[in-house]
Write a protein that holds these residues in place. Structure first.
Motif, short mmCIF file in Angstrom:
data_model
loop_
_atom_site.label_atom_id
_atom_site.label_comp_id
_atom_site.label_asym_id
_atom_site.label_seq_id
_atom_site.Cartn_x
_atom_site.Cartn_y
_atom_site.Cartn_z
N MET A 8 0.83 -1.20 0.00
CA MET A 8 0.00 0.00 0.00
C MET A 8 0.87 1.26 0.00
SD MET A 8 -2.72 1.38 2.83
CE MET A 8 -1.45 1.63 4.03
N PHE A 9 1.89 1.29 0.86
CA PHE A 9 2.75 2.47 0.91
C PHE A 9 3.55 2.64 -0.37
CE2 PHE A 9 1.87 2.26 5.47
CZ PHE A 9 1.56 3.59 5.68
N LYS A 10 3.97 1.53 -0.96
CA LYS A 10 4.69 1.61 -2.23
C LYS A 10 3.79 2.18 -3.32
CE LYS A 10 7.59 -1.03 -5.32
NZ LYS A 10 8.24 -2.30 -5.57
N ARG A 11 2.53 1.75 -3.34
CA ARG A 11 1.57 2.24 -4.33
C ARG A 11 1.27 3.72 -4.13
NH1 ARG A 11 -3.72 -1.15 -5.59
NH2 ARG A 11 -2.38 -2.05 -7.16
N TYR A 14 5.24 6.24 -1.07
CA TYR A 14 6.02 6.45 0.15
C TYR A 14 7.32 5.67 0.04
CZ TYR A 14 2.38 8.74 2.89
OH TYR A 14 1.45 9.62 3.37
N GLU A 15 8.38 6.22 0.61
CA GLU A 15 9.67 5.55 0.62
C GLU A 15 9.93 5.02 2.03
OE1 GLU A 15 12.21 8.77 -0.34
OE2 GLU A 15 11.45 8.95 -2.38
N ARG A 16 10.37 3.78 2.12
CA ARG A 16 10.66 3.21 3.43
C ARG A 16 12.00 3.75 3.92
NH1 ARG A 16 10.12 -3.01 5.37
NH2 ARG A 16 10.79 -2.62 7.50
N GLU A 17 12.02 4.23 5.15
CA GLU A 17 13.23 4.76 5.75
C GLU A 17 14.08 3.64 6.34
OE1 GLU A 17 14.22 8.26 6.44
OE2 GLU A 17 12.94 8.42 4.68
N ARG A 18 15.35 3.87 6.44
CA ARG A 18 16.23 2.93 7.13
C ARG A 18 15.87 2.88 8.59
NH1 ARG A 18 22.59 3.24 6.24
NH2 ARG A 18 22.65 1.77 4.52
N PHE A 24 10.68 -0.25 15.07
CA PHE A 24 9.98 0.77 14.30
C PHE A 24 10.10 0.53 12.80
CE2 PHE A 24 11.38 2.84 18.21
CZ PHE A 24 10.18 3.30 18.69
N ILE A 25 9.06 0.90 12.07
CA ILE A 25 9.07 0.96 10.62
C ILE A 25 8.63 2.38 10.25
CG2 ILE A 25 8.05 0.12 8.48
CD1 ILE A 25 7.60 -2.55 9.83
N SER A 26 9.39 3.04 9.39
CA SER A 26 9.09 4.42 9.03
C SER A 26 8.96 4.58 7.52
CB SER A 26 10.21 5.34 9.52
OG SER A 26 10.36 5.22 10.91
N TYR A 27 8.02 5.43 7.13
CA TYR A 27 7.80 5.76 5.72
C TYR A 27 7.80 7.26 5.56
CZ TYR A 27 6.39 0.94 4.87
OH TYR A 27 6.37 -0.42 4.76
N ILE A 38 5.54 8.93 8.52
CA ILE A 38 4.72 8.02 9.33
C ILE A 38 5.64 6.98 9.95
CG2 ILE A 38 2.84 6.35 9.35
CD1 ILE A 38 1.77 7.74 6.84
N GLN A 39 5.51 6.80 11.28
CA GLN A 39 6.34 5.83 11.99
C GLN A 39 5.44 4.86 12.74
OE1 GLN A 39 8.60 7.15 15.45
NE2 GLN A 39 10.37 6.11 14.55
N PHE A 40 5.65 3.58 12.52
CA PHE A 40 4.90 2.53 13.19
C PHE A 40 5.75 1.90 14.29
CE2 PHE A 40 3.12 2.81 8.96
CZ PHE A 40 1.76 2.81 9.22
#
Length: 59
Positions: A8-11, A14-18, A24-27, A38-40
């Motif tokens: 969904m984020f790729k579509r 959004y770029e995934r952060e290191r 954490f997962i960040s976009y 956005i940080q999960f």
């Protein structure tokens, strides 16, 4: 049609952060001179969303 969060984020461009740890997962999505972030938190199952404007302000 099923879609994963990663898909969904790729579509949505959004770029995934290191990430420095596995909690954490960040976009991030750029908007000209500003961006949306956005940080999960996978442990607490929460998220934070921020918009950083052109003048450096956080909304």
């Amino acid at each position: 049609m099923k879609i994963t969060a990663k898909g969904m984020f790729k579509r949505l461009d959004y770029e995934r952060e290191r990430i420095l740890n596995e909690r954490f997962i960040s976009y991030r999505k750029p908007y000209g001179n500003s961006f949306c972030y956005i940080q999960f938190d996978l442990k607490d199952k929460t998220y934070n969303a921020h918009y950083f404007g052109q003048k450096g302000g956080c909304f």
